[in-house]
Scaffold this active site. Structure first.
Site, PDB file in Angstrom:
ATOM      1  N   ASP A   8       3.433   3.956  -2.876  1.00 28.68           N
ATOM      2  CA  ASP A   8       4.026   3.151  -3.758  1.00 28.68           C
ATOM      3  C   ASP A   8       4.141   3.832  -4.924  1.00 28.68           C
ATOM      4  OD1 ASP A   8       4.964   1.932  -1.427  1.00 28.68           O
ATOM      5  OD2 ASP A   8       4.897   0.250  -2.299  1.00 28.68           O
ATOM      6  N   ASP A 129      15.728  -4.019   2.958  1.00 23.77           N
ATOM      7  CA  ASP A 129      15.168  -5.381   2.292  1.00 23.77           C
ATOM      8  C   ASP A 129      15.888  -6.281   2.213  1.00 23.77           C
ATOM      9  OD1 ASP A 129      13.455  -2.939   1.368  1.00 23.77           O
ATOM     10  OD2 ASP A 129      14.278  -2.544  -0.490  1.00 23.77           O
TER      11      ASP A 129
END
Length: 241
Positions: A8, A129
């Protein structure tokens, strides 16, 4: 079943967030390319990359770093974060990315998913998500009133090759994957579902592995690999790909 180590990116560095909070970012490596090459040396074949800044700003922010990773490592890259147009999808596939993940745009502009899947079959996935079972967008900063399964069925019909399902409340918390919700999602779909969020131990990976028969096709692992809670050699042995 595929095990995806995660990189990330925030401000050009490898970080892990706690439950999607950009203000709770732990930096694990200042050199993302070095980290990608380390994963490659360890024996991983895929890499999940997210441009966190891009997810919030709606455009590629860490693009130069992502391109450097693609040029330097032979890993198959699954990329999300800030990809909002068909042109964006084409751009990244043309630069060595194996699969592009659409997230926010799948909610705000579903026709983009349809067109991208039509132009690039089997190379476009959708990231869902969820917070409390409802879809979150814009780098997890906005929670909608759309149920995850309803959204998943729509993007499946649009031609998505796979779903990456993240339980935001577990992401980076090392508390275990939400197997029940991920399996429930997978059972309602005919396309593969990749689990994300919460891996904290080999026991968590074993639990995901046991759910392969229920439609879970892979799992993303981040913080647990960085802090040593999961041994990469043992993990790869469990997920030969």
């Amino acid at each position: 079943m595929i095990l995806f180590p995660a990189i990330d990116l925030k401000d050009g560095k490898v970080v892990r967030l706690l439950r999607g909070d950009l203000d709770q970012a732990t930096v694990f490596n200042d050199e993302p390319v070095e980290q990608a090459l380390k994963f490659e040396r360890q024996g991983f074949t895929w890499l999940h990359v997210v441009d966190l800044n891009g997810a919030v700003q709606g455009r590629s922010v860490n693009g130069g770093t992502i391109e450097a990773i693609a040029w330097s490592a032979e890993l198959k890259i699954q990329l999300g974060g800030g990809v909002r147009t068909v042109a964006d999808v084409h751009y990244w596939l043309d630069r060595g990315v194996e699969r592009v993940v659409l997230g926010t745009v799948a909610v705000t502009e579903p026709d983009v998913v349809v067109e991208a899947c039509k132009q690039f079959p089997d190379r476009v996935a959708v990231g869902i998500d969820a917070r409390g079972g409802f879809v979150a967008t814009d780098g997890w900063t906005v929670t909608t009133d759309i149920r995850a399964l309803d959204h998943a069925k729509r993007v499946q019909d649009a031609g998505a090759a796979a779903i990456i399902y993240t339980d935001i409340d577990r992401d980076g918390a090392l508390t275990g994957v939400n197997i029940a919700e991920t399996v429930a999602l997978a059972k309602g779909l005919s396309i593969p579902v990749i689990a994300s969020g919460g891996v904290g131990s080999m026991q968590d990976l074993l639990a995901v592995r046991a759910a392969e028969k229920d439609g879970i096709a892979g799992v993303i692992c981040g913080r647990a690999l960085y802090d040593g809670s999961v041994d990469p050699v043992e993990a790869i042995a469990l997920f030969p790909s």
